[in-house]
Design a protein around this motif. Structure first.
Motif, short mmCIF file in Angstrom:
data_model
loop_
_atom_site.label_atom_id
_atom_site.label_comp_id
_atom_site.label_asym_id
_atom_site.label_seq_id
_atom_site.Cartn_x
_atom_site.Cartn_y
_atom_site.Cartn_z
N PRO A 1 45.15 20.18 79.67
CA PRO A 1 46.33 20.86 80.22
C PRO A 1 47.53 19.97 80.49
N SER A 2 47.48 18.67 80.16
CA SER A 2 48.58 17.78 80.53
C SER A 2 49.86 18.09 79.77
N GLY A 3 49.74 18.58 78.52
CA GLY A 3 50.91 18.88 77.72
C GLY A 3 51.46 17.69 76.95
N LYS A 4 50.82 16.54 77.04
CA LYS A 4 51.29 15.36 76.31
C LYS A 4 51.01 15.50 74.82
N THR A 5 51.82 14.87 74.00
CA THR A 5 51.71 15.02 72.55
C THR A 5 51.45 13.68 71.88
N SER A 6 50.87 13.75 70.69
CA SER A 6 50.62 12.56 69.89
C SER A 6 50.36 13.00 68.46
N THR A 7 49.99 12.05 67.62
CA THR A 7 49.72 12.31 66.21
C THR A 7 48.32 11.81 65.85
N ILE A 8 47.57 12.58 65.08
CA ILE A 8 46.25 12.17 64.64
C ILE A 8 46.39 11.06 63.61
N THR A 9 45.83 9.90 63.91
CA THR A 9 45.88 8.77 62.97
C THR A 9 44.61 8.64 62.14
N ALA A 10 43.48 9.16 62.65
CA ALA A 10 42.22 9.05 61.91
C ALA A 10 41.24 10.09 62.42
N ILE A 11 40.37 10.53 61.53
CA ILE A 11 39.27 11.43 61.88
C ILE A 11 38.00 10.82 61.28
N ASP A 12 37.00 10.59 62.12
CA ASP A 12 35.72 10.03 61.69
C ASP A 12 34.66 11.12 61.74
N ALA A 13 34.02 11.36 60.61
CA ALA A 13 32.93 12.34 60.52
C ALA A 13 31.69 11.64 59.97
N LEU A 14 30.63 11.63 60.76
CA LEU A 14 29.39 10.94 60.37
C LEU A 14 29.65 9.48 60.03
N GLY A 15 30.55 8.87 60.77
CA GLY A 15 30.84 7.46 60.59
C GLY A 15 31.76 7.14 59.45
N GLU A 16 32.26 8.14 58.74
CA GLU A 16 33.13 7.93 57.60
C GLU A 16 34.51 8.55 57.87
N PRO A 17 35.58 7.89 57.45
CA PRO A 17 36.92 8.46 57.65
C PRO A 17 37.17 9.61 56.68
N VAL A 18 37.78 10.67 57.18
CA VAL A 18 38.14 11.83 56.36
C VAL A 18 39.57 12.24 56.69
N ASP A 19 40.17 12.98 55.79
CA ASP A 19 41.54 13.45 56.01
C ASP A 19 41.58 14.78 56.74
N ILE A 20 40.50 15.55 56.62
CA ILE A 20 40.47 16.89 57.21
C ILE A 20 39.07 17.17 57.72
N ALA A 21 39.00 17.88 58.84
CA ALA A 21 37.71 18.31 59.40
C ALA A 21 37.89 19.72 59.95
N TRP A 22 36.82 20.50 59.93
CA TRP A 22 36.93 21.90 60.34
C TRP A 22 35.71 22.32 61.14
N ALA A 23 35.84 23.43 61.83
CA ALA A 23 34.74 23.97 62.65
C ALA A 23 33.57 24.35 61.75
N PRO A 24 32.34 24.11 62.22
CA PRO A 24 31.94 23.56 63.52
C PRO A 24 31.54 22.09 63.43
N GLN A 25 32.26 21.29 62.67
CA GLN A 25 31.90 19.89 62.51
C GLN A 25 32.07 19.12 63.82
N SER A 26 31.20 18.15 64.03
CA SER A 26 31.32 17.22 65.15
C SER A 26 31.98 15.96 64.63
N VAL A 27 33.09 15.58 65.23
CA VAL A 27 33.89 14.47 64.72
C VAL A 27 34.43 13.64 65.88
N THR A 28 35.04 12.51 65.51
CA THR A 28 35.80 11.70 66.46
C THR A 28 37.23 11.63 65.98
#
Length: 448
Positions: free
Chosen positions: A272-299
């Motif tokens: 709820p803070s309302g602060k903004t930023s930009t996604i620089t990386a998404i890690d899925a199963l230890g590997e970098p990906v450009d896109i991730a979707w539900a219901p994947q577990s990612v970082t």
């Protein structure tokens, strides 16, 4: 790194259907599920042998297929379903996850659990009894939970001599009632779960019926998982900071994507803070990906060092939900203890749990005629009613009509952790009448 930014084909179609069974006690839900498993060749030989042995020990000549799902000892001894039984099976056309839910009134809360993630609900009716109060209750729960497809299975047709007039009358009554609740699609099928009529194979005893069998309908009902239209939401479960020599500045936000898709380079808002930023990386199963979707577990990693912790919600800045401390919703009360005006509770929404107070209970739904009983003062077990809740901290709830995942919440007893009610933000029946009422503030630290 993957460079594709197109919506993956997996999002647009699936071979998996989640469905739940519901109905009054002794309508034959467990037998229907057992028949589906048996006739679709989804029962292992040792499972069938165990059921046959248990049936013989109870003096039954034929195997009691209900025992395939009634796994608890108390269920077998009493001959009723008590807990939700989940089963997994597959045919060449589709995979299935089913929830066989109890029929007794005191276990209606279990039906809420079983149907909360279902895309289809099978509501059974005993052809001899027709539509009863529990049938209406389950139809109301299915409507509230926004289950998109409902099958009316008129069971035990063999006990009414397979008469078309009996089936037609029940189907008309249920369809009229469910339509008033807003159920979008209703399919009525006459069956005999015990004999197998119209469960997997068409019935020779009901040549007047030209529709699909239960399994055929389950295999062919359209189930959309196109997440392009969903609001992208990512509840943070855990902040990862390994602080290793290899990654001294690593800070990632781990969790399961609740809906939609996230892409590297996307602008996001932290709520709820309302602060903004930009996604620089998404890690899925230890590997970098450009896109991730539900219901994947990612970082997800961000460009800015923002104070983010468990319970915060990431959403695209162009589609961020509003935050509020005032929650108005319809709830299904599932606890034995009543829910009362002024009661202190905890509200759990995705991974966030906050203190709250029940400010008002404007109405309780009367299932017989779908009227609203104004100002009931409390809700007791299995009641469905409207509530207004004030939370200690802002929450980013979507309307349940827009997202079953981020539009739902639980009310919890802070004393012992008992789940009190399951809530759907913004939900109400078309027949609901606005009920105005004043509320008073507490003076003991829970006045939000």
């Amino acid at each position: 790194m993957s460079t594709s930014t197109e919506q993956p084909a997996e999002l647009a179609a699936t071979t998996l259907l989640r469905f739940a069974t519901a109905g009054s006690v002794d309508d034959g839900k467990s037998t229907l599920v057992g028949r589906l498993l048996h006739d679709s060749k989804s029962v292992l030989a040792d499972q069938l042998e165990a059921v046959e042995h248990a049936s013989r020990s109870r003096g039954q000549e034929a195997p009691d297929l209900a025992l395939l799902t009634d796994g608890l000892r108390a269920e077998r001894e009493q001959g009723i379903t008590i807990d939700v039984a989940y089963r997994y099976f597959a045919t060449p056309r589709r995979r299935f996850i089913l929830a066989d839910t109890p029929g007794h009134v005191q276990y209606t809360r279990n039906m809420v659990t079983g149907a909360s993630t279902a895309e289809l609900a099978v509501v059974l009716v005993d052809a001899r009894n027709g539509v009863v109060e529990q049938t209406r209750r389950h139809a109301a729960v299915a409507a509230l939970l926004r289950v998109p497809h409902v099958v009316l299975a008129v069971n035990k047709m063999d006990l009414v001599e397979y008469r078309e007039s009996v089936f037609a009358a029940i189907a008309e009554e249920f369809t009229t009632y469910a339509s008033e609740l807003g159920v979008p699609e209703i399919t009525a099928i006459p069956i005999s779960a015990l004999a197998g009529d119209n469960v997997v194979e068409p019935s020779a005893n009901m040549d007047w019926y030209g529709g699909p069998t239960v399994l055929e309908h389950l295999e062919t009902v359209p189930v959309s998982h196109d997440l392009t239209a969903c609001h992208a939401r990512f509840p943070v479960q855990y902040v990862i900071r390994p602080q290793t020599a290899e990654h001294p500045d690593y800070r990632g936000y781990a969790g399961q994507i609740a809906a939609g898709a996230f892409r590297v380079g996307e602008r996001i808002t932290v709520l709820p803070s309302g602060k903004t930023s930009t996604i620089t990386a998404i890690d899925a199963l230890g590997e970098p990906v450009d896109i991730a979707w539900a219901p994947q577990s990612v970082t997800i990693r961000l460009a800015d060092d923002i104070d983010i912790s468990r319970g915060d919600l990431l959403a695209p800045s162009a589609d961020a939900p509003a935050t509020s401390q005032d929650v108005e919703a319809t709830v299904c009360h599932v606890a034995d203890q009543p829910l009362t005006v002024g009661q202190r509770v905890l509200l759990k929404h995705t991974t966030r749990t906050v203190k709250a107070i029940v400010k008002e209970i404007p109405s309780r739904l009367t299932l017989d005629d779908l009227s609203q009983h104004p100002e009931p003062g409390q809700l007791v077990a299995n009641d469905i009613g409207r509530v207004r809740v004030r939370t200690a901290e802002p929450l980013a709830l979507d309307a349940y009509a827009d997202s079953r995942r981020t539009g739902s919440f639980l009310l919890i007893d802070p004393a012992d952790g008992t789940t009190l009610a399951a809530g759907m933000a913004g939900e109400s029946f078309a027949t609901a009448k606005a009920v105005a009422g004043a509320s008073t503030d507490d003076e003991d630290g829970w006045d939000f």
